[in-house]
Design an enzyme around this catalytic site. Structure first.
Site, short mmCIF file in Angstrom:
data_model
loop_
_atom_site.label_atom_id
_atom_site.label_comp_id
_atom_site.label_asym_id
_atom_site.label_seq_id
_atom_site.Cartn_x
_atom_site.Cartn_y
_atom_site.Cartn_z
N ILE A 219 -22.31 52.61 35.59
CA ILE A 219 -23.68 52.76 36.08
C ILE A 219 -24.66 52.79 34.93
CG2 ILE A 219 -25.29 54.32 37.25
CD1 ILE A 219 -22.94 55.18 39.04
N PHE B 270 -25.34 49.36 33.14
CA PHE B 270 -26.17 48.38 33.85
C PHE B 270 -27.58 48.89 34.11
CE2 PHE B 270 -22.14 46.30 34.87
CZ PHE B 270 -22.51 44.98 34.68
N GLU B 271 -27.75 50.17 34.30
CA GLU B 271 -29.08 50.70 34.55
C GLU B 271 -29.92 50.72 33.29
OE1 GLU B 271 -30.35 51.31 37.37
OE2 GLU B 271 -28.63 51.40 38.70
N GLY B 272 -29.27 50.92 32.13
CA GLY B 272 -30.04 51.12 30.91
C GLY B 272 -30.72 52.47 30.96
N ARG C 94 -23.55 42.61 37.59
CA ARG C 94 -23.17 43.94 38.08
C ARG C 94 -22.23 43.84 39.27
NH1 ARG C 94 -26.87 49.29 38.43
NH2 ARG C 94 -25.37 50.65 39.49
#
Length: 223
Positions: free
Chosen positions: A11, A14-16, A133
């Protein structure tokens, strides 16, 4: 079931990270590692550690609970993949009306994994980041073996991160923790420098050599 380290790292990668509130690609106010609940333009700044704590809390209270509510015999990899999916698209992604939701309730695992790939659009258009993702979540869902979240990192970075994660709550090893933070901070700055926009027509930038994920992994441990 609770989100594993592998799931949390997926998570976060991919979210940064953003310490300040911002509008995401579809205009939703977001902060930290993709948190949106109660977020607005005046939401206070958060550190990476605070953002991770918020992520875990939100996952446990809402997204993990939604997956658990299906009462399915999921493996840890399947659970982690689904939690990452609903954290990104919302719990409606596993509703009975969706392809993913129908396949899960029928215990058609391959079909559920394949339907994850349907959710790669924002504003009606395919988005490269969402496609990557969904592919990663699908691979994790179908995996029968543990996936190393640090795969693709240089050997020294993997060694530093794993040692730091083992020691970071040990008050008797503050000297070693300081050494590890120092070398990780130095590497973080190198990654930042190399990830800046490359000359036109050349490859590189943030998408090369897993720089984005590596940078945020080091940032979380050196802020």
């Amino acid at each position: 079931m609770r989100l594993s380290h592998v799931g949390a790292h997926l998570i976060e990668s991919f979210e940064g990270f953003s310490g300040h509130p911002y509008r995401d690609i579809v205009g939703v106010w977001t902060i930290g590692y993709g948190s949106t609940k109660g977020v607005g333009p005046t939401t206070p700044h958060v550190t990476p550690a605070e953002a991770e704590a918020r992520l875990i809390l939100e996952v446990d209270e809402e997204y993990g609970a939604a997956v658990d509510a299906l009462k399915l015999p999921l493996s840890q990899s399947q659970f982690d993949a689904l939690v990452s999916f609903v954290y990104n698209v919302g719990t409606g992604g596993i509703a009975a009306s969706t392809g993913v939701g129908r396949a899960l309730r029928a215990r058609e695992w391959q079909a559920a994994a394949d339907h994850l790939l349907d959710w790669n659009r924002a504003g009606g258009r395919p988005v490269a980041g969402l496609t990557r993702r969904r592919q990663t979540e699908r691979s994790l869902f179908l995996s029968t073996a543990a996936i190393d979240p640090l795969a693709g990192y240089p050997d020294d970075e993997r060694r530093w991160i794993r040692e730091y994660d083992t020691l970071h709550r040990d008050a008797s090893r503050l000297d070693r923790q300081h050494v590890l933070r120092t070398v990780m901070l130095k590497r973080r700055k190198v990654i930042w420098s190399h990830a800046q926009p490359p000359p036109r027509g050349t490859s590189g930038g943030w998408d090369a050599d897993r720089r984005r994920e590596r940078y945020h992994s080091l940032l979380k441990r050196t802020s």
